[in-house]
Design a protein around this motif. Structure first.
Motif, PDB file in Angstrom:
ATOM      1  N   ASN A 166       0.837  -1.189   0.000  1.00  0.00           N
ATOM      2  CA  ASN A 166       0.000   0.000   0.000  1.00  0.00           C
ATOM      3  C   ASN A 166       0.878   1.248   0.000  1.00  0.00           C
ATOM      4  OD1 ASN A 166       0.402  -1.352   2.686  1.00  0.00           O
ATOM      5  ND2 ASN A 166      -0.200   0.667   3.447  1.00  0.00           N
ATOM      6  N   VAL A 167       0.385   2.316  -0.619  1.00  0.00           N
ATOM      7  CA  VAL A 167       1.130   3.574  -0.674  1.00  0.00           C
ATOM      8  C   VAL A 167       1.056   4.262   0.688  1.00  0.00           C
ATOM      9  CG1 VAL A 167       1.250   5.873  -1.710  1.00  0.00           C
ATOM     10  CG2 VAL A 167       0.760   3.879  -3.148  1.00  0.00           C
ATOM     11  N   LEU A 168       2.216   4.553   1.269  1.00  0.00           N
ATOM     12  CA  LEU A 168       2.251   5.234   2.557  1.00  0.00           C
ATOM     13  C   LEU A 168       2.044   6.735   2.360  1.00  0.00           C
ATOM     14  CD1 LEU A 168       5.282   3.499   4.336  1.00  0.00           C
ATOM     15  CD2 LEU A 168       2.849   2.934   4.484  1.00  0.00           C
ATOM     16  N   PRO A 169       1.169   7.343   3.136  1.00  0.00           N
ATOM     17  CA  PRO A 169       0.958   8.791   3.012  1.00  0.00           C
ATOM     18  C   PRO A 169       2.128   9.560   3.616  1.00  0.00           C
ATOM     19  CG  PRO A 169      -0.324   7.924   4.844  1.00  0.00           C
ATOM     20  CD  PRO A 169       0.307   6.734   4.167  1.00  0.00           C
ATOM     21  N   THR A 202      -0.467  -0.174  -6.819  1.00  0.00           N
ATOM     22  CA  THR A 202       0.679   0.243  -7.615  1.00  0.00           C
ATOM     23  C   THR A 202       1.970  -0.173  -6.934  1.00  0.00           C
ATOM     24  OG1 THR A 202       1.931   2.174  -8.393  1.00  0.00           O
ATOM     25  CG2 THR A 202       0.477   2.524  -6.519  1.00  0.00           C
ATOM     26  N   ASP A 203       2.978  -0.491  -7.753  1.00  0.00           N
ATOM     27  CA  ASP A 203       4.277  -0.829  -7.190  1.00  0.00           C
ATOM     28  C   ASP A 203       4.978   0.400  -6.619  1.00  0.00           C
ATOM     29  OD1 ASP A 203       4.705   0.303  -9.659  1.00  0.00           O
ATOM     30  OD2 ASP A 203       5.914  -1.329 -10.465  1.00  0.00           O
ATOM     31  N   PHE A 204       4.401   1.592  -6.818  1.00  0.00           N
ATOM     32  CA  PHE A 204       4.933   2.777  -6.147  1.00  0.00           C
ATOM     33  C   PHE A 204       4.769   2.640  -4.635  1.00  0.00           C
ATOM     34  CE2 PHE A 204       5.008   7.173  -4.630  1.00  0.00           C
ATOM     35  CZ  PHE A 204       6.097   7.691  -5.303  1.00  0.00           C
ATOM     36  N   GLY A 205       3.785   1.839  -4.203  1.00  0.00           N
ATOM     37  CA  GLY A 205       3.642   1.592  -2.771  1.00  0.00           C
ATOM     38  C   GLY A 205       4.918   1.019  -2.171  1.00  0.00           C
ATOM     39  N   ASN A 206       5.551   0.103  -2.862  1.00  0.00           N
ATOM     40  CA  ASN A 206       6.806  -0.472  -2.380  1.00  0.00           C
ATOM     41  C   ASN A 206       7.885   0.590  -2.267  1.00  0.00           C
ATOM     42  OD1 ASN A 206       5.134  -2.480  -3.943  1.00  0.00           O
ATOM     43  ND2 ASN A 206       6.593  -3.891  -3.030  1.00  0.00           N
ATOM     44  N   VAL A 207       7.880   1.546  -3.199  1.00  0.00           N
ATOM     45  CA  VAL A 207       8.859   2.636  -3.164  1.00  0.00           C
ATOM     46  C   VAL A 207       8.689   3.455  -1.898  1.00  0.00           C
ATOM     47  CG1 VAL A 207       9.695   4.708  -4.332  1.00  0.00           C
ATOM     48  CG2 VAL A 207       8.980   2.722  -5.681  1.00  0.00           C
ATOM     49  N   THR A 208       7.427   3.708  -1.486  1.00  0.00           N
ATOM     50  CA  THR A 208       7.178   4.547  -0.313  1.00  0.00           C
ATOM     51  C   THR A 208       7.592   3.876   0.988  1.00  0.00           C
ATOM     52  OG1 THR A 208       4.870   3.792  -0.001  1.00  0.00           O
ATOM     53  CG2 THR A 208       5.243   5.670  -1.481  1.00  0.00           C
ATOM     54  N   PHE A 209       7.945   2.601   0.929  1.00  0.00           N
ATOM     55  CA  PHE A 209       8.463   1.923   2.115  1.00  0.00           C
ATOM     56  C   PHE A 209       9.981   2.071   2.238  1.00  0.00           C
ATOM     57  CE2 PHE A 209       4.340   0.151   2.473  1.00  0.00           C
ATOM     58  CZ  PHE A 209       4.223  -0.446   3.714  1.00  0.00           C
ATOM     59  N   VAL A 210      10.640   2.566   1.178  1.00  0.00           N
ATOM     60  CA  VAL A 210      12.100   2.714   1.214  1.00  0.00           C
ATOM     61  C   VAL A 210      12.547   4.168   1.108  1.00  0.00           C
ATOM     62  CG1 VAL A 210      12.508   0.401   0.299  1.00  0.00           C
ATOM     63  CG2 VAL A 210      12.351   2.324  -1.275  1.00  0.00           C
ATOM     64  N   VAL A 211      11.689   5.058   0.597  1.00  0.00           N
ATOM     65  CA  VAL A 211      12.022   6.484   0.476  1.00  0.00           C
ATOM     66  C   VAL A 211      10.716   7.271   0.529  1.00  0.00           C
ATOM     67  CG1 VAL A 211      11.964   6.376  -2.047  1.00  0.00           C
ATOM     68  CG2 VAL A 211      13.257   8.199  -0.927  1.00  0.00           C
ATOM     69  N   PRO A 212      10.710   8.451   1.151  1.00  0.00           N
ATOM     70  CA  PRO A 212       9.479   9.245   1.174  1.00  0.00           C
ATOM     71  C   PRO A 212       8.965   9.503  -0.241  1.00  0.00           C
ATOM     72  CG  PRO A 212      11.114  10.168   2.679  1.00  0.00           C
ATOM     73  CD  PRO A 212      11.812   9.095   1.894  1.00  0.00           C
ATOM     74  N   GLY A 213       7.670   9.310  -0.437  1.00  0.00           N
ATOM     75  CA  GLY A 213       7.117   9.432  -1.780  1.00  0.00           C
ATOM     76  C   GLY A 213       5.818  10.212  -1.814  1.00  0.00           C
ATOM     77  N   LEU A 277       7.083   3.004  10.518  1.00  0.00           N
ATOM     78  CA  LEU A 277       7.209   2.251  11.775  1.00  0.00           C
ATOM     79  C   LEU A 277       5.858   1.693  12.203  1.00  0.00           C
ATOM     80  CD1 LEU A 277       9.234   1.481  14.015  1.00  0.00           C
ATOM     81  CD2 LEU A 277       8.526   3.554  15.217  1.00  0.00           C
ATOM     82  N   LYS A 278       4.813   2.499  12.071  1.00  0.00           N
ATOM     83  CA  LYS A 278       3.473   2.043  12.427  1.00  0.00           C
ATOM     84  C   LYS A 278       3.026   0.905  11.522  1.00  0.00           C
ATOM     85  CE  LYS A 278      -1.307   3.674  12.779  1.00  0.00           C
ATOM     86  NZ  LYS A 278      -2.211   4.837  12.597  1.00  0.00           N
ATOM     87  N   GLU A 279       3.266   1.042  10.236  1.00  0.00           N
ATOM     88  CA  GLU A 279       2.849   0.018   9.264  1.00  0.00           C
ATOM     89  C   GLU A 279       3.590  -1.295   9.494  1.00  0.00           C
ATOM     90  OE1 GLU A 279       0.544  -1.285   6.001  1.00  0.00           O
ATOM     91  OE2 GLU A 279       0.509   0.663   6.997  1.00  0.00           O
ATOM     92  N   GLU A 280       4.889  -1.232   9.659  1.00  0.00           N
ATOM     93  CA  GLU A 280       5.674  -2.443   9.859  1.00  0.00           C
ATOM     94  C   GLU A 280       5.378  -3.073  11.212  1.00  0.00           C
ATOM     95  OE1 GLU A 280       9.677  -1.134   9.212  1.00  0.00           O
ATOM     96  OE2 GLU A 280       9.575  -1.538   7.045  1.00  0.00           O
ATOM     97  N   GLY A 281       5.031  -2.267  12.213  1.00  0.00           N
ATOM     98  CA  GLY A 281       4.677  -2.811  13.520  1.00  0.00           C
ATOM     99  C   GLY A 281       3.409  -3.632  13.483  1.00  0.00           C
ATOM    100  N   GLN A 282       2.486  -3.281  12.560  1.00  0.00           N
ATOM    101  CA  GLN A 282       1.244  -4.044  12.429  1.00  0.00           C
ATOM    102  C   GLN A 282       1.500  -5.432  11.842  1.00  0.00           C
ATOM    103  OE1 GLN A 282      -1.281  -1.555  10.007  1.00  0.00           O
ATOM    104  NE2 GLN A 282      -2.091  -0.442  11.769  1.00  0.00           N
TER     105      GLN A 282
END
Length: 285
Positions: A166-169, A202-213, A277-282
């Motif tokens: 999922n795309v992180l806000p 979208t695979d841009f969601g994966n990008v938002t887990f490694v760099v702010p997007g 951190l919140k997303e990965e903690g879930q």
């Protein structure tokens, strides 16, 4: 003095395979501070909740036999495929409103007078978060397995090579983009519409887990729906070019804000760390 690098990165295969995920693994996003892209839509939004997605291919193996003369000798792989499809239809009664499961039967047998010995299905599973997607995936796989047990078939369940996250806000980036967009005359949908809206994956969601997007959506002058012939025509029209260029300008202005306002970049990084951190903690408590 400082060294400024702006990278224009072509990212193919968003619809099939997840090209951005391959680029992540190859180090294409290493060392970047922020990443921007935009996607055409029916409205203007700095963020929409693009959901996590998992592909799955299911193959059933039975035993062929003459369907009229001695059907009892056969093991019907088409029965397994139909049961699996119906199992998922029943599961929808207990699915969260934000979950999505959709698929097709790609192979349903050869001829009516032959008990099908092989069938194949392909499904996409979607949920708002990776945590929910893991729960949904287990439920769906149980539907596939139970169909094999009921018919006596063997089943092979294979997930796609890459899951789409999922795309992180990022509220700081979204705020800056909206301020710039409004200066250019962009009319954004309300926050309630954003929160209650569902988008694709979208695979841009994966990008938002490694760099702010930042992944805004923009109106192109048409009310046609994405992935239709009407939208394809609208996207290629001269009218759409104005909206695409306006969005590009808003992104460029936001990039300048990040470059010349160190305080903004720190806020962006802070938002990124907190949300990630919140997303990965879930997913990994």
């Amino acid at each position: 003095p400082f060294v400024l690098q702006i990278t224009v990165l072509g990212t193919p295969a968003e619809e099939q395979g997840g090209g951005k995920i391959d680029l992540i693994n190859a180090g294409a996003f290493d060392g970047l501070d922020v990443v921007f892209m935009a996607h055409p839509s029916q409205e203007n939004a700095a963020y929409l909740p693009d959901v996590a997605e998992h592909d799955v291919t299911v193959k059933y193996y039975g035993k062929a036999s003459h369907a009229a003369a001695y059907p009892w000798e056969g093991v019907n792989a088409l029965d397994a495929a139909v049961l699996a499809y119906n199992n998922l239809s029943v599961l929808r009664q207990q699915m969260k409103p934000t979950w999505r499961v959709h698929g097709v039967i790609k192979n349903g047998g050869v001829k009516p007078n032959i008990i099908p010995s092989y069938t194949e299905l392909e499904f996409y599973l979607r949920a708002p978060s990776m945590k929910d997607l893991l729960v949904l995936t287990e439920k769906v796989e149980n539907c596939f397995k139970s169909a094999a047990l009921a018919t006596g078939c063997k089943v092979e369940i294979k997930g796609g090579e890459n899951d789409y996250y999922n795309v992180l806000p990022n509220k700081s980036l979204q705020k800056a983009y909206k301020e710039n967009g409004k200066k250019l005359g962009i009319d954004f949908i309300s926050e309630d519409s954003v929160l209650n809206g569902l988008s694709g994956s979208t695979d841009f969601g994966n990008v938002t887990f490694v760099v702010p997007g930042l992944h805004p959506y923009f109106y192109i002058g048409s009310d046609a729906l994405n992935h239709t012939e009407q939208y394809t025509e609208a996207a290629g029209s001269q009218n759409a070019q104005f909206y695409a260029l306006r969005t590009a300008k808003a992104l460029a202005m936001t990039a300048l804000d990040v470059i010349f306002n160190p305080g903004l970049l720190e806020e962006v990084r802070k938002d990124f760390r907190q949300v990630k951190l919140k997303e990965e903690g879930q997913v990994n408590p």
